[in-house]
Design an enzyme around this catalytic site. Sequence first.
Site, PDB file in Angstrom:
ATOM      1  N   GLU A   1      -0.445  -2.863 -70.121  1.00  0.00           N
ATOM      2  CA  GLU A   1       0.975  -2.481 -70.249  1.00  0.00           C
ATOM      3  C   GLU A   1       1.770  -3.545 -70.990  1.00  0.00           C
ATOM      4  OE1 GLU A   1       2.333  -1.494 -66.271  1.00  0.00           O
ATOM      5  OE2 GLU A   1       1.664   0.565 -66.530  1.00  0.00           O
TER       6      GLU A   1
ATOM      7  N   GLU B   1      -4.346   4.968 -66.226  1.00  0.00           N
ATOM      8  CA  GLU B   1      -3.643   4.875 -64.936  1.00  0.00           C
ATOM      9  C   GLU B   1      -2.816   6.129 -64.744  1.00  0.00           C
ATOM     10  OE1 GLU B   1      -1.257   1.435 -63.963  1.00  0.00           O
ATOM     11  OE2 GLU B   1      -2.627   0.102 -65.031  1.00  0.00           O
TER      12      GLU B   1
HETATM   13  C1  BGP Z   1       1.278  -0.307 -63.466  1.00  0.00           C
HETATM   14  C2  BGP Z   1       0.361  -1.476 -63.397  1.00  0.00           C
HETATM   15  C3  BGP Z   1      -0.537  -1.508 -62.234  1.00  0.00           C
HETATM   16  C4  BGP Z   1      -0.095  -0.741 -61.010  1.00  0.00           C
HETATM   17  C5  BGP Z   1       0.703   0.489 -61.279  1.00  0.00           C
HETATM   18  C6  BGP Z   1       1.427   1.087 -60.093  1.00  0.00           C
HETATM   19  O1  BGP Z   1       2.498  -0.753 -63.942  1.00  0.00           O
HETATM   20  O2  BGP Z   1      -0.446  -1.600 -64.552  1.00  0.00           O
HETATM   21  O3  BGP Z   1      -0.917  -2.837 -62.038  1.00  0.00           O
HETATM   22  O4  BGP Z   1       0.168  -1.457 -59.931  1.00  0.00           O
HETATM   23  O5  BGP Z   1       1.628   0.323 -62.299  1.00  0.00           O
HETATM   24  O6  BGP Z   1       2.612   0.391 -59.856  1.00  0.00           O
HETATM   25  P1  BGP Z   1       2.984  -0.159 -58.443  1.00  0.00           P
HETATM   26  O7  BGP Z   1       1.826  -0.965 -58.007  1.00  0.00           O
HETATM   27  O8  BGP Z   1       4.215  -0.965 -58.639  1.00  0.00           O
HETATM   28  O9  BGP Z   1       3.199   1.041 -57.609  1.00  0.00           O
END
Ligand code: BGP
Length: 472
Positions: A179, A369
């Site tokens: 990201e 993701e």
């Molecule tokens: C993205 C990241 C992850 C992950 C996901 C979910 O931004 O690449 O590392 O954690 O989001 O977000 P969160 O963990 O804040 O719910």
Amino acid sequence: MGFRKDFLWGGATAANQCEGAYSLDGRGLANVDLIPHGKDRKLVLTGQRKMYSFEEGQYYPAQTGIDMYHHFKEDIALFAEMGFKTYRMSIAWSRIFPNGDEELPNEEGLKFYDALFHECRKYDIEPLVTITHFDIPMHLVEAYGGWRNRKMIEFYKRLVTILFQRYKGIVKYWLTFNEINVMLHASFMGAGICYEQGEDRYKTIYTAAHHELVASAWATKIGHEIDPGNKIGCMLAAGTYYPLTCKPEDVLAAQKAGQKNFFFIDVQSRGVYPNYALKEFERNGFVIPFEEDDQRILKENTVDFISFSYYRSRCAAHDAIAEGDGILDSVKNPFLKTSDWGWDIDPLGLRITMNELYDRYQKPLFIVENGLGAKDVPDENGFVEDDYRIDYLRRHIEVMKETVEQDGVDLLGYTSWGPIDLVSAGTGEMSKRYGFIYVDRDDQGNGSLKRTKKKSFDWYKKVIATNGEDLS
Ligand code: BGP
């Protein structure tokens, strides 16, 4: 019809959110270790509060994660049971180079990933490796100021060279930076930058962006030279910006918000800085710190595929205030329901996002993701009936299928976020769960760490077994 025969189904994790073992076997301290759970988290990860050592009274969830460092065999066996074709994970930079600027790597760190990849290969699981997922050795932050310093490119080149050499023939799919666009908002997490008093933040963050972009192009070059079979991708926190209304001013605001994010992968995928960015820099008096060869390196080493995370769409307007968690904020979209954490739920937005990315770059896409962070309540046997999660994933996979079938988007694979519960990047909570596998751990670090399959475990297994045909 449907997904390609070799479609890569799987799940995605990040070292700092699951490995734990933050000081074992020679691992050095990393920025992510120092991001606490609780009210200071946002301030620290956005670079507004400097916390370069552990403070009394704070809880640091990355120190222990879900202790995957010691559970990876059990966890990968569970992934294999679900039929994973791929497992996306990340390397903790400070396991390989504890300080980041050493000449020689830490053999213990390399051995850990040898063992992990070996475990994947045992089950025919293709590793998909994020080289850096929000982590930077703290020494590079303290001694060099993180990615604002050009020397970081050299240290990163050293890291990737070791990784490409060591895992040649074992790992084929790589992502350079997780990201990458998130660094604009979360400068400590994404770039190891805490702003100094009076520092020109705009200049600093775009200087750091240039360094990461050049480093990414170098990684692509080195990776292809070491093994021409390597497939190297960029990674965007995606989610189309909708205009709040069809008022042209709102449409323009949405387009501009989109460009802020595309900027990074425009460079990684097309090899040149886009004009809209050059003009904005000019207006802000920022001169890109190009050095000899940077432009050629960027131009000649573009990525092989575009990967992205998709959780939600976003909304922009000319004159409305965006709200959210301070990372990628959005104006409230009145047509969408939200998750327990206030994230819009928008399966159709995935189709819009995929088309936008495919039209823009004409390169294969990879969804690395997607998932629902939700509160799970296990029954007396520890079982979680997570129909809400199944519903979220089903609706997104349905749309993903439609997009492949009806729009002809070339999609390499899909890795859902957090196939096993892990620490949330945004909030540091364990209670924001994404997994098919429940981990007994709470927000303060209590619990047995026992792994238990949720209802979604068997559901996802069936989805994979039928290559996405049976989503019932
Ligand atoms: C993205 C990241 C992850 C992950 C996901 C979910 O931004 O690449 O590392 O954690 O989001 O977000 P969160 O963990 O804040 O719910």
